[in-house]
Design a protein around this motif. Sequence first.
Motif, PDB file in Angstrom:
ATOM      1  N   LEU A 525       0.864  -1.169   0.000  1.00 11.62           N
ATOM      2  CA  LEU A 525       0.000   0.000   0.000  1.00 11.62           C
ATOM      3  C   LEU A 525       0.903   1.222   0.000  1.00 11.62           C
ATOM      4  CD1 LEU A 525      -2.680  -1.060   2.638  1.00 11.62           C
ATOM      5  CD2 LEU A 525      -2.883  -1.107   0.148  1.00 11.62           C
ATOM      6  N   GLU A 526       0.763   2.062  -1.009  1.00 10.24           N
ATOM      7  CA  GLU A 526       1.604   3.239  -1.113  1.00 10.24           C
ATOM      8  C   GLU A 526       0.745   4.485  -1.226  1.00 10.24           C
ATOM      9  OE1 GLU A 526       4.099   2.845  -4.565  1.00 10.24           O
ATOM     10  OE2 GLU A 526       2.519   3.394  -5.957  1.00 10.24           O
ATOM     11  N   GLU A 527       1.327   5.612  -0.818  1.00 10.50           N
ATOM     12  CA  GLU A 527       0.614   6.880  -0.864  1.00 10.50           C
ATOM     13  C   GLU A 527       1.624   8.001  -0.940  1.00 10.50           C
ATOM     14  OE1 GLU A 527      -0.119   8.150   3.684  1.00 10.50           O
ATOM     15  OE2 GLU A 527      -1.237   6.370   3.059  1.00 10.50           O
ATOM     16  N   ASN A 528       1.145   9.198  -1.214  1.00  8.15           N
ATOM     17  CA  ASN A 528       1.969  10.395  -1.174  1.00  8.15           C
ATOM     18  C   ASN A 528       1.069  11.570  -0.874  1.00  8.15           C
ATOM     19  OD1 ASN A 528       4.246  12.155  -1.504  1.00  8.15           O
ATOM     20  ND2 ASN A 528       5.120  10.663  -2.919  1.00  8.15           N
ATOM     21  N   PHE A 529       1.658  12.750  -0.734  1.00  7.39           N
ATOM     22  CA  PHE A 529       0.835  13.907  -0.372  1.00  7.39           C
ATOM     23  C   PHE A 529      -0.223  14.184  -1.427  1.00  7.39           C
ATOM     24  CE2 PHE A 529       3.816  15.891  -3.208  1.00  7.39           C
ATOM     25  CZ  PHE A 529       3.144  16.978  -3.758  1.00  7.39           C
ATOM     26  N   ASN A 530       0.052  13.835  -2.684  1.00  9.17           N
ATOM     27  CA  ASN A 530      -0.908  14.052  -3.767  1.00  9.17           C
ATOM     28  C   ASN A 530      -1.377  12.740  -4.371  1.00  9.17           C
ATOM     29  OD1 ASN A 530       1.446  13.292  -4.959  1.00  9.17           O
ATOM     30  ND2 ASN A 530       1.495  14.927  -6.479  1.00  9.17           N
ATOM     31  N   LEU A 531      -1.243  11.643  -3.626  1.00 19.01           N
ATOM     32  CA  LEU A 531      -1.640  10.330  -4.126  1.00 19.01           C
ATOM     33  C   LEU A 531      -2.345   9.562  -3.017  1.00 19.01           C
ATOM     34  CD1 LEU A 531      -1.416   8.121  -6.386  1.00 19.01           C
ATOM     35  CD2 LEU A 531       0.658   7.342  -5.192  1.00 19.01           C
ATOM     36  N   PRO A 532      -3.665   9.410  -3.106  1.00 17.97           N
ATOM     37  CA  PRO A 532      -4.372   8.605  -2.105  1.00 17.97           C
ATOM     38  C   PRO A 532      -3.856   7.164  -2.109  1.00 17.97           C
ATOM     39  CG  PRO A 532      -5.913   9.875  -3.443  1.00 17.97           C
ATOM     40  CD  PRO A 532      -4.575   9.983  -4.104  1.00 17.97           C
ATOM     41  N   THR A 533      -4.059   6.474  -1.024  1.00 17.64           N
ATOM     42  CA  THR A 533      -3.528   5.121  -0.871  1.00 17.64           C
ATOM     43  C   THR A 533      -3.978   4.224  -2.010  1.00 17.64           C
ATOM     44  OG1 THR A 533      -3.934   5.477   1.479  1.00 17.64           O
ATOM     45  CG2 THR A 533      -3.152   3.314   0.820  1.00 17.64           C
ATOM     46  N   ARG A 534      -3.015   3.491  -2.570  1.00 14.91           N
ATOM     47  CA  ARG A 534      -3.342   2.540  -3.631  1.00 14.91           C
ATOM     48  C   ARG A 534      -2.553   1.255  -3.420  1.00 14.91           C
ATOM     49  NH1 ARG A 534      -0.313   5.135  -8.988  1.00 14.91           N
ATOM     50  NH2 ARG A 534       1.841   4.807  -8.267  1.00 14.91           N
ATOM     51  N   LEU A 535      -3.089   0.182  -3.985  1.00 12.51           N
ATOM     52  CA  LEU A 535      -2.467  -1.129  -3.873  1.00 12.51           C
ATOM     53  C   LEU A 535      -1.698  -1.427  -5.152  1.00 12.51           C
ATOM     54  CD1 LEU A 535      -2.146  -3.923  -2.525  1.00 12.51           C
ATOM     55  CD2 LEU A 535      -4.346  -4.550  -3.540  1.00 12.51           C
ATOM     56  N   VAL A 536      -0.420  -1.792  -4.993  1.00  6.55           N
ATOM     57  CA  VAL A 536       0.414  -2.095  -6.153  1.00  6.55           C
ATOM     58  C   VAL A 536       1.151  -3.410  -5.915  1.00  6.55           C
ATOM     59  CG1 VAL A 536       0.751   0.349  -6.697  1.00  6.55           C
ATOM     60  CG2 VAL A 536       2.445  -0.848  -5.307  1.00  6.55           C
ATOM     61  N   THR A 537       1.583  -4.041  -7.014  1.00  5.90           N
ATOM     62  CA  THR A 537       2.440  -5.219  -6.938  1.00  5.90           C
ATOM     63  C   THR A 537       3.830  -4.849  -7.423  1.00  5.90           C
ATOM     64  OG1 THR A 537       1.813  -5.946  -9.165  1.00  5.90           O
ATOM     65  CG2 THR A 537       0.551  -6.821  -7.309  1.00  5.90           C
ATOM     66  N   VAL A 538       4.814  -5.518  -6.849  1.00  2.00           N
ATOM     67  CA  VAL A 538       6.210  -5.266  -7.201  1.00  2.00           C
ATOM     68  C   VAL A 538       6.870  -6.607  -7.531  1.00  2.00           C
ATOM     69  CG1 VAL A 538       8.420  -4.341  -6.424  1.00  2.00           C
ATOM     70  CG2 VAL A 538       6.288  -3.292  -5.640  1.00  2.00           C
ATOM     71  N   GLU A 539       7.519  -6.687  -8.680  1.00  2.00           N
ATOM     72  CA  GLU A 539       8.237  -7.880  -9.089  1.00  2.00           C
ATOM     73  C   GLU A 539       9.668  -7.508  -9.456  1.00  2.00           C
ATOM     74  OE1 GLU A 539       6.091  -9.762 -12.194  1.00  2.00           O
ATOM     75  OE2 GLU A 539       4.296 -10.112 -10.978  1.00  2.00           O
ATOM     76  N   ALA A 541      11.804  -6.249  -7.698  1.00  6.54           N
ATOM     77  CA  ALA A 541      12.120  -5.006  -6.987  1.00  6.54           C
ATOM     78  C   ALA A 541      11.721  -3.739  -7.710  1.00  6.54           C
ATOM     79  CB  ALA A 541      13.611  -4.939  -6.642  1.00  6.54           C
ATOM     80  N   VAL A 542      11.468  -3.805  -9.021  1.00  9.01           N
ATOM     81  CA  VAL A 542      11.236  -2.556  -9.748  1.00  9.01           C
ATOM     82  C   VAL A 542       9.922  -2.523 -10.508  1.00  9.01           C
ATOM     83  CG1 VAL A 542      13.671  -2.012  -9.978  1.00  9.01           C
ATOM     84  CG2 VAL A 542      12.578  -3.418 -11.716  1.00  9.01           C
ATOM     85  N   HIS A 543       9.467  -3.652 -11.014  1.00  7.43           N
ATOM     86  CA  HIS A 543       8.259  -3.643 -11.841  1.00  7.43           C
ATOM     87  C   HIS A 543       7.035  -3.437 -10.970  1.00  7.43           C
ATOM     88  CE1 HIS A 543       5.465  -4.504 -15.034  1.00  7.43           C
ATOM     89  NE2 HIS A 543       4.912  -5.460 -14.305  1.00  7.43           N
ATOM     90  N   LYS A 544       6.259  -2.392 -11.249  1.00  6.22           N
ATOM     91  CA  LYS A 544       5.091  -2.073 -10.445  1.00  6.22           C
ATOM     92  C   LYS A 544       3.834  -2.074 -11.300  1.00  6.22           C
ATOM     93  CE  LYS A 544       5.358   1.223  -7.479  1.00  6.22           C
ATOM     94  NZ  LYS A 544       5.572   2.547  -6.878  1.00  6.22           N
ATOM     95  N   LYS A 545       2.780  -2.588 -10.701  1.00  6.10           N
ATOM     96  CA  LYS A 545       1.489  -2.603 -11.374  1.00  6.10           C
ATOM     97  C   LYS A 545       0.425  -2.227 -10.360  1.00  6.10           C
ATOM     98  CE  LYS A 545      -1.653  -5.664 -13.913  1.00  6.10           C
ATOM     99  NZ  LYS A 545      -1.846  -7.038 -14.420  1.00  6.10           N
ATOM    100  N   THR A 546      -0.364  -1.214 -10.692  1.00  2.74           N
ATOM    101  CA  THR A 546      -1.422  -0.795  -9.786  1.00  2.74           C
ATOM    102  C   THR A 546      -2.565  -1.793  -9.836  1.00  2.74           C
ATOM    103  OG1 THR A 546      -0.852   1.536 -10.086  1.00  2.74           O
ATOM    104  CG2 THR A 546      -3.022   1.044  -9.181  1.00  2.74           C
ATOM    105  N   ILE A 547      -2.930  -2.305  -8.645  1.00  2.53           N
ATOM    106  CA  ILE A 547      -4.027  -3.264  -8.560  1.00  2.53           C
ATOM    107  C   ILE A 547      -5.340  -2.556  -8.293  1.00  2.53           C
ATOM    108  CG2 ILE A 547      -4.943  -5.242  -7.288  1.00  2.53           C
ATOM    109  CD1 ILE A 547      -2.595  -5.874  -9.085  1.00  2.53           C
TER     110      ILE A 547
END
Length: 836
Positions: A525-539, A541-547
Amino acid sequence: MMAINCRTNGLLLCLLVLLPYALSAKSGGHKEVLDSADQRKLRYTLTNLLVSDNGRWSAVYDASNDTLVVFDRKKPNVPVKQFIRMNENYCFLGNNVLFTSGSGRAHWTDLKRKKDIEFTNVKQSAVLEETQSFFVLKKDGQLSKYNADGQLQNTVSGIESIQSDKQKTLYAISQKGSRSYIYLFSDKAGKEVYSTSNRIKRSHLTDSGKYMVITEADEIKSIIQLSAVNTVTGISKTFTASGIKEFQRAEFKETGTEGDLWIDVRLKAFSKKSIPEIWYGNDGDFKTKGLGYEETHQYYLWFKNNSKPQKISDERFPGFAPTNRRDYVLAFDAFKNFSNETRVPMLTVNLYHLASKETKEVFKHSREIVIAPSGNELLSFNFKIQRWELFTFKSQKLQTIDVDGLEKPVFDENWGKVYFESRNGMYSYDLNRYQYKIVPGTENTRVTLSPSKTTMFNGLFHIKSTRLNQNNELLVKLQDSVNMNSYLYYNPQKGKDSFVEILEPVAHHISELKYIQALKTAYCLEENFNLPTRLVTVEKAVHKKTIGNARIDVSALSLKRDIVIFTNSKKVKLKGLLYYPRYYQPGEKYPMIVSIYQVQSNEANRYQYTSSTVGFDFDGLLERGYFVYLPDVVFDRRGAGISALDCVNAALDAVSSHPDIDPQKIGLTGHSMGGYETNFIATQSNRFAAYLSGSAHSDIIRTYFSFSDQNYLPMTWQFENGQYSFRQSFAENKEMYFNNNPIHYVDGVNAPILLWTGKNDKNVVWDHTMEFYMGLKRFNKSVVALFYPKGGHTLEKLSDESRDLRQKTMEWWGYFLKGKKEVEWIDRQIKNTIRQ
């Protein structure tokens, strides 16, 4: 593009969300939003991440809407299931089945085959992961067991409650006539393992699930009996603990590797009331004054194969704790000569030999003790020298680990090591060579270790045992100076200090991460000041896909923020987070709200979701056209107030050249410690047009010499070694206490100030607000004070009081920073002041 999840037509919803931006553009970017309720519906946080065995399905809890949201990795962004108010118990069974319950309901779902079973009138539920089964207890007492395919396997009636270890064991308690029965479900049918004619007061499983422990009351004999049922053998054993009147509760903890139990029985000792109450100068424990009775302890060590426990008692030591050994325990007299310079005593700890009753002093000034699972080593944090000390039973020697800032040790007995968190890297300490080192690749980062297994033996004095979890896994989170986050995975099977990077450094805040080693995949679960919490997968270490996202907060995506770097007069490098108005247009002048507490820059990559229960509505201020500035505040030997003033002045200097901030329209606000800082700064500064202070101390000298009815403690510790960080007593530096005391300079406030407090606040007693108000009134200052009858240190979320405070704070800032006059409750003060 992220999808919007709503039953309303998607296109219409997009238009409604984007409409404020269109209106803003037409009005030159300075639109006043009257009510942000619609926008608030889009605010959310996601927590409690769960992933299925095959990694296809994931579930997260949307806390702001009390909804469990389920995603399919093969169909990202669009939730496949949503369960409202069903977060009490949820678990994946194998690859494709999800079970969830809450609010009197339960639901079994085969996500792949799209099959569902709904259960109503549910009292309790449980899932056993190892046996791939689940149980549903109805309100009529019917307990049913199902397999992972949703097929009914067994039904038992007359059940009152259930307890499970969530893995392979479940107990059911039944009442038949005058007897209570406990059944063990580890196979298809339940097996009776215990029965009693006594009233069962409490029953629960120990942390590992090895024992079902039972507290029961024999009303005829007026005694309390404590029983333990072995979950493997079904064998039970019982002993008499105390009389019913004096019994308070009993805590059972597994200790060592033999399956022994450590038992702490807490008793009430009522003394004859006297008139007047007598308080002695050598009292060390004030809890008795608040409770109205003395809380005493009886300690027992119950060896696995013994029918009765060994009572541990010695008039020299009122306190004991286990060592994960059968020959020694820890012994201490916590409150002897305690002068309250710290919140709880820093212990002098002795080793107590159970057979001979001989003692040996092993630690002094102990703030925390961590015990090796094997009982071979003890770690203690020496508060006086600010270092960890290691005692080894084999050598009988004490070693000092001479590194500053080590925290939260975790034992790895497979490799004879202890791992420490720190703000400067992960440290590995060799228990055999007495050597430490920084784990390569973690240098100059703030390290957090998880998961690990902790058994808390004494929460008050922080005595516990820690180790790697049952799979010997260790996730290592690294955070650098600019809040970049990364994760490493420790696998002891590959050798000593063998780490694999599973998430390369990212700018987002990672609130949760689940790593499935077999799939070489991480879910986070990742977030930022301008990004509401979202679920992503990491493969890899670098490949990310928003679930998936629960919804979309369009306004957050356009949020603008600067990180301001500044130094105070002591050359300490600090940061400030400067957020721009939501409808910001360069070239216009905007007011600014400065909100202070202590260090806030470590929240730079957090999604700012606020409930506005403390008079600071982050979202509402941005929507109404304010800059919001969150500068760091650090304390030094000058004292908390003077240090805060220095930091805030430096922070203001750092943004003084910003062309769009109106220097004449700046407000300062804070709550609790931030409220104290605001009170003090208001007596010293001429840089603010208005102030707002909540739940704040006004007289720190009075507080220093006061007693907390909330914690049953003198308040000296909070100043000497607590949050105020004065590091000296009043006697040692009276001048510092006097110079940092807001009430001493109340006549120096020269801008309107709004004060608020809850009259049920026992953290910062509400009369501090009254005192500051009285001082301001005496010197004809412009002040309004709000006293909320039901409020505590914060106000209840969504209550009438919190809504009133939000409304009044917005009107206060609008009145003094945006020229929105004719507010009746403010006019009553300001216009009367003008007439004077």
